[in-house]
Scaffold this active site. Structure first.
Site, PDB file in Angstrom:
ATOM      1  N   HIS A  89      56.377 -17.094  17.001  1.00 10.50           N
ATOM      2  CA  HIS A  89      56.671 -17.665  18.211  1.00 10.50           C
ATOM      3  C   HIS A  89      58.132 -18.007  18.592  1.00 10.50           C
ATOM      4  O   HIS A  89      58.773 -18.556  17.268  1.00 10.50           O
ATOM      5  CB  HIS A  89      55.964 -18.798  18.711  1.00 10.50           C
ATOM      6  CG  HIS A  89      55.851 -20.094  17.777  1.00 10.50           C
ATOM      7  ND1 HIS A  89      56.867 -21.018  17.948  1.00 10.50           N
ATOM      8  CD2 HIS A  89      55.259 -20.233  16.793  1.00 10.50           C
ATOM      9  CE1 HIS A  89      56.781 -22.093  17.300  1.00 10.50           C
ATOM     10  NE2 HIS A  89      55.720 -21.767  16.272  1.00 10.50           N
ATOM     11  N   ASP A  91      59.543 -20.338  20.827  1.00 10.51           N
ATOM     12  CA  ASP A  91      59.722 -21.615  21.284  1.00 10.51           C
ATOM     13  C   ASP A  91      59.887 -22.622  20.225  1.00 10.51           C
ATOM     14  O   ASP A  91      59.223 -22.360  19.211  1.00 10.51           O
ATOM     15  CB  ASP A  91      58.775 -21.893  22.427  1.00 10.51           C
ATOM     16  CG  ASP A  91      57.409 -22.207  21.720  1.00 10.51           C
ATOM     17  OD1 ASP A  91      57.091 -21.337  21.012  1.00 10.51           O
ATOM     18  OD2 ASP A  91      56.786 -23.291  22.236  1.00 10.51           O
ATOM     19  N   ASP A 123      60.534 -23.351  11.993  1.00  6.30           N
ATOM     20  CA  ASP A 123      59.456 -23.110  12.858  1.00  6.30           C
ATOM     21  C   ASP A 123      59.642 -22.838  14.187  1.00  6.30           C
ATOM     22  O   ASP A 123      59.951 -23.616  14.932  1.00  6.30           O
ATOM     23  CB  ASP A 123      58.502 -24.344  12.781  1.00  6.30           C
ATOM     24  CG  ASP A 123      57.261 -24.655  13.588  1.00  6.30           C
ATOM     25  OD1 ASP A 123      56.889 -23.489  14.039  1.00  6.30           O
ATOM     26  OD2 ASP A 123      56.907 -25.696  13.895  1.00  6.30           O
ATOM     27  N   GLU A 154      54.123 -21.755  22.102  1.00  3.91           N
ATOM     28  CA  GLU A 154      53.283 -22.303  21.218  1.00  3.91           C
ATOM     29  C   GLU A 154      53.124 -23.808  20.994  1.00  3.91           C
ATOM     30  O   GLU A 154      52.278 -24.367  20.841  1.00  3.91           O
ATOM     31  CB  GLU A 154      53.313 -21.484  19.964  1.00  3.91           C
ATOM     32  CG  GLU A 154      52.251 -21.623  18.792  1.00  3.91           C
ATOM     33  CD  GLU A 154      52.626 -22.836  17.878  1.00  3.91           C
ATOM     34  OE1 GLU A 154      51.666 -23.164  17.033  1.00  3.91           O
ATOM     35  OE2 GLU A 154      53.372 -23.347  17.885  1.00  3.91           O
ATOM     36  N   GLU A 155      54.433 -24.340  20.950  1.00  2.23           N
ATOM     37  CA  GLU A 155      54.422 -25.736  20.702  1.00  2.23           C
ATOM     38  C   GLU A 155      53.881 -26.592  21.747  1.00  2.23           C
ATOM     39  O   GLU A 155      53.523 -27.678  21.320  1.00  2.23           O
ATOM     40  CB  GLU A 155      55.959 -26.040  20.398  1.00  2.23           C
ATOM     41  CG  GLU A 155      56.847 -25.336  19.292  1.00  2.23           C
ATOM     42  CD  GLU A 155      56.154 -25.971  17.752  1.00  2.23           C
ATOM     43  OE1 GLU A 155      54.988 -26.463  17.739  1.00  2.23           O
ATOM     44  OE2 GLU A 155      56.560 -25.251  16.821  1.00  2.23           O
ATOM     45  N   GLU A 159      46.362 -22.854  26.597  1.00  2.00           N
ATOM     46  CA  GLU A 159      45.556 -21.708  26.169  1.00  2.00           C
ATOM     47  C   GLU A 159      46.122 -20.489  26.909  1.00  2.00           C
ATOM     48  O   GLU A 159      45.203 -19.684  27.125  1.00  2.00           O
ATOM     49  CB  GLU A 159      44.108 -22.066  26.431  1.00  2.00           C
ATOM     50  CG  GLU A 159      43.317 -23.141  25.711  1.00  2.00           C
ATOM     51  CD  GLU A 159      41.798 -23.377  25.895  1.00  2.00           C
ATOM     52  OE1 GLU A 159      41.378 -22.702  26.910  1.00  2.00           O
ATOM     53  OE2 GLU A 159      41.389 -24.140  25.510  1.00  2.00           O
ATOM     54  N   HIS A 419      59.026 -30.091  13.005  1.00  2.00           N
ATOM     55  CA  HIS A 419      58.776 -30.732  14.119  1.00  2.00           C
ATOM     56  C   HIS A 419      59.594 -32.416  14.020  1.00  2.00           C
ATOM     57  O   HIS A 419      59.309 -33.323  14.680  1.00  2.00           O
ATOM     58  CB  HIS A 419      57.557 -31.204  14.118  1.00  2.00           C
ATOM     59  CG  HIS A 419      56.505 -30.227  14.519  1.00  2.00           C
ATOM     60  ND1 HIS A 419      55.295 -30.436  15.412  1.00  2.00           N
ATOM     61  CD2 HIS A 419      56.703 -28.824  14.553  1.00  2.00           C
ATOM     62  CE1 HIS A 419      54.887 -29.040  15.652  1.00  2.00           C
ATOM     63  NE2 HIS A 419      55.678 -28.155  15.379  1.00  2.00           N
TER      64      HIS A 419
END
Length: 448
Positions: A89, A91, A123, A154-155, A159, A419
């Site tokens: 991903h 993002d 990430d 994704e972060e 759904e 994160h």
């Protein structure tokens, strides 16, 4: 190509790949509400460009309802060869407080010649680049069929891509799926993630007054919404740090987890500060429930006034064991919070998200091919580990493609500070992971 030629091609591709990672990581592609959309779309465009440069004959951005576009690439399989789907991903998490960063979060900075700092360097833009390096090694002549899907949100849990996969199964159908959004416990320690915890999250709001009132004139009798919320949140755990919510027992992980010394060093636990919970660290991190307050809406210290608070909010995240039901879990936590609400305070719970966990099967041809590839790239065989984090898409892939083997590995080692401030990727680890992926594609073709 021979394995030696593949590894040489990967090594030769690294300098350009590092520059590509710097360029991609300089884009503040935060897909959370309230952040600008332009950088996220710019990251999608660069990802599309990078996949084209990797020799894929077909690359395009695909609209995803309610989200940012996914970038999709494809190369047909040679006769009789399997097809591999590669996932990552583009993002990233918000950077948080810039003052907590040693280097600017969106100015990728190389330190000591091998550690690249910046938000998203690990990430999960390292996942995108590891795919690109591995594919470039073959110069457009891939030994297996290739499909690539790189999502853009994704972060911020939801759904969106999961629903897209369910509506377009043939687009992503594959014999093996590589999810490049995990990593090794330590740099140079080859591992395959075989379990993921699920997750659930919600926002809780507590109200006690129509509006804040003077703490001198009314404090002592007026119910403080912030105090009520704090009492509720602290009731979630006992004095040892174990969860008090009924129906959320501690689980057991059969593999080996980190030592306490390793864990304390990785997480930066201060001297003489105890760890929380009971059971082995592997049990606590990979197979048990965990409840974390990830945000509070209350007056800041710098902006504090002498008032009893009328309203307070918190964001609560629950990690769920691989076999647990996120919906049942979040219901249990919310019911518990309502039960321990003091003073008849008014409670509203909103903004729910849930995602299921994952547990890999024992493995087949793809896992065997990965073991051989990883042993060659790292110099020793991999071991199985769990991950406390969640990748909701994985469970959707399991349901949609039950015959496919799903393999989770990547360059996000546990010191990468994903994160968190000062996120970084070890470029030697990125090299080994990209070599693993390229060798895996070669090894899987041999078994066809």
């Amino acid at each position: 190509m021979t394995p030696d030629q593949i590894q040489s091609a990967v090594a030769a591709a690294m300098p350009q790949a590092v520059e590509d990672l710097k360029r991609l990581s300089a884009i503040p592609s935060v897909a959370f509400p309230g952040h600008p959309e332009e950088p996220v779309l710019a990251a999608a465009a660069v990802t599309e460009e990078l996949l084209r440069s990797a020799g894929l004959p077909h690359v395009q951005q695909i609209p995803v309802e309610g989200s940012f576009p996914a970038v999709y690439g494809e190369a047909p399989a040679p006769p009789g060869a399997p097809t591999v789907l590669l996932y990552a991903h583009y993002d990233v998490q918000p950077p948080g407080d810039p003052a907590a960063w040693r280097t600017p979060p969106f100015e990728p900075t190389l330190i000591d010649g091998k550690l690249l700092y910046g938000r998203g360097t690990a990430d999960d833009k390292s996942g995108i680049i590891s795919h690109v390096i591995a594919l470039r090694a073959f110069q457009g002549r891939f030994p297996v069929g290739i499909k690539v899907i790189v999502e853009g949100q994704e972060e911020y849990a939801g759904e969106r891509l999961e629903a897209f996969v369910e509506r377009n199964p043939d687009l992503l159908r594959a014999d093996a799926i590589v999810v490049a959004d995990t990593g090794n416990p330590r740099v140079g320690d080859p591992s395959v993630t075989t379990s993921l915890r699920g997750m659930a999250a919600f926002t809780i709001e507590v109200r006690t007054l129509n509006e804040p009132v003077h703490s001198g004139q009314f404090g002592g009798a007026a119910p403080d919404a912030l105090a009520a919320l704090m009492r509720m949140l602290t009731a979630l755990h006992d004095e040892n740090g174990d969860i008090r919510v009924p129906g959320l027992p501690r689980g057991t992980f059969l593999g080996q987890g980190p030592s306490e010394e390793e864990f304390r060093k990785t997480t930066g636990v201060l001297d003489q500060v105890s760890l929380v919970g009971s059971g082995s660290l592997a049990d606590r991190l990979w197979s048990s429930y965990a409840i974390t307050v990830t945000g509070l809406d209350v007056p800041t210290v710098s902006g504090a006034i002498n008032a009893v608070q009328a309203v307070a909010r918190a964001r609560v995240t629950v990690r769920v064991p691989p076999a647990g039901d996120p919906k049942t879990t979040v219901d249990a936590v919310m019911d518990f919070l309502r039960q321990v609400t003091p003073w008849g305070a008014k409670v509203a719970i909103t903004d729910f998200v849930v995602g299921s966990g994952f547990h890999a099967d024992s493995g087949g041809k793809a896992r065997a091919a990965l073991n051989r590839a990883m042993e060659r790239a790292f110099g020793r065989s991999p071991r199985d580990v769990g991950a406390g984090g969640s990748i909701p898409l994985v469970n959707t892939l399991v349901k949609q493609f039950p015959a496919a083997e799903i393999l989770l590995f990547g360059a996000e080692d546990e010191d990468a500070a994903t994160h968190a401030p000062n996120e970084r990727v070890d470029l030697e680890e990125l090299h080994r992971v990209a070599a693993t992926e390229a060798l895996f594609l070669h090894e899987l073709a041999l078994d066809a």
